[in-house]
Write an enzyme that holds these catalytic residues in place. Structure first.
Site, PDB file in Angstrom:
ATOM      1  N   LYS A 195      75.949  34.475 100.680  1.00  0.00           N
ATOM      2  CA  LYS A 195      76.583  34.431 101.995  1.00  0.00           C
ATOM      3  C   LYS A 195      77.786  33.499 101.928  1.00  0.00           C
ATOM      4  O   LYS A 195      77.834  32.628 101.038  1.00  0.00           O
ATOM      5  CB  LYS A 195      75.588  33.987 103.066  1.00  0.00           C
ATOM      6  CG  LYS A 195      75.024  32.555 102.860  1.00  0.00           C
ATOM      7  CD  LYS A 195      75.913  31.488 103.445  1.00  0.00           C
ATOM      8  CE  LYS A 195      75.508  30.107 103.051  1.00  0.00           C
ATOM      9  NZ  LYS A 195      76.515  29.080 103.354  1.00  0.00           N
TER      10      LYS A 195
ATOM     11  N   ARG B  76      83.870  20.095  98.056  1.00  0.00           N
ATOM     12  CA  ARG B  76      84.720  21.236  98.407  1.00  0.00           C
ATOM     13  C   ARG B  76      84.750  21.504  99.916  1.00  0.00           C
ATOM     14  O   ARG B  76      85.713  22.065 100.430  1.00  0.00           O
ATOM     15  CB  ARG B  76      84.274  22.491  97.656  1.00  0.00           C
ATOM     16  CG  ARG B  76      82.964  23.088  98.128  1.00  0.00           C
ATOM     17  CD  ARG B  76      82.578  24.289  97.289  1.00  0.00           C
ATOM     18  NE  ARG B  76      81.389  24.946  97.808  1.00  0.00           N
ATOM     19  CZ  ARG B  76      81.424  25.924  98.708  1.00  0.00           C
ATOM     20  NH1 ARG B  76      82.570  26.342  99.180  1.00  0.00           N
ATOM     21  NH2 ARG B  76      80.295  26.480  99.131  1.00  0.00           N
TER      22      ARG B  76
END
Length: 207
Positions: A95, A162
């Site tokens: 996902k 990130r």
């Protein structure tokens, strides 16, 4: 027999923690476009060099596989899933599924045309608490729910993670879990979505 594409943070988690527990799966190839990441994965996981490839095309040409696991940034989900389906492989993709609804529809149509399974990994559905709440709602144990409030907090302290740099990290990466859980728990699809986003002063996040 599966080819895994992506050996970043989540990819390493799949390769090191998840897949070794699944006896029915034999990972015959590992793909990452970054040669340094590929080399590090070889050393960390003890992967044979002949099992590692710089691209999905190279892996498909080098090994026999029935499925492809796509564990790479969302922007690459469409191209990797498309190539795998066109090669006649089943696909399990992390996902969020794709970056746009148009891309999602194209892949679903391609999966049907190829008569192959195209599945999105959504592990939150299998947590015990979630299943219990879904059962309570379905059985009407406490009556019919009229509204729900979700308060989600996660403190990312590690500078350089990130999530600090990607656009709309909560909306574009994390919120899909809550969106899908609402669908599961209430047994209904979403009719309308509205969103307002903002950032706090001195936040380490770009968005």
């Amino acid at each position: 027999k599966v080819i895994q594409v992506g050996l970043g943070g989540w990819g390493m988690n799949w390769a090191h923690t998840i897949l070794p527990q699944v006896k029915a799966v034999d990972v015959v190839g590992f793909v990452d476009a970054n040669p340094q990441v590929l080399k590090q994965a070889q050393e960390t996981l003890g992967l044979a060099e002949e099992k590692c490839f710089p691209s999905l095309d190279a892996a498909l040409a080098g090994v026999e596989a029935e499925g492809v696991l796509a564990v790479l940034p969302t922007a690459g989900h469409k191209s990797v899933s498309e190539a795998a389906l066109k090669a006649g492989k089943h696909v399990l993709v992390e996902k969020p599924f794709t970056s746009t609804l148009e891309e999602a529809r194209e892949l679903i149509a391609l999966g049907k045309k190829a008569n192959r399974v195209l599945m999105v990994s959504q592990n939150y559905r299998y947590q015990a608490a979630v299943k219990l709440v879904a059962d309570l709602v379905r059985d009407g144990t406490y009556g019919r729910p009229l509204s729900a409030l979700i308060d989600f907090r996660q403190n990312w302290k590690v500078t350089g993670h990130r999530y600090h740099d990607i656009p709309g990290p909560l909306l574009l990466d994390m919120a899909i879990h809550h969106f899908d859980l609402m669908r599961m728990i209430f047994g209904e699809n979403v009719q309308r979505v509205a969103c307002r986003s903002w950032n706090t002063p001195d936040s380490p996040f770009k968005d």
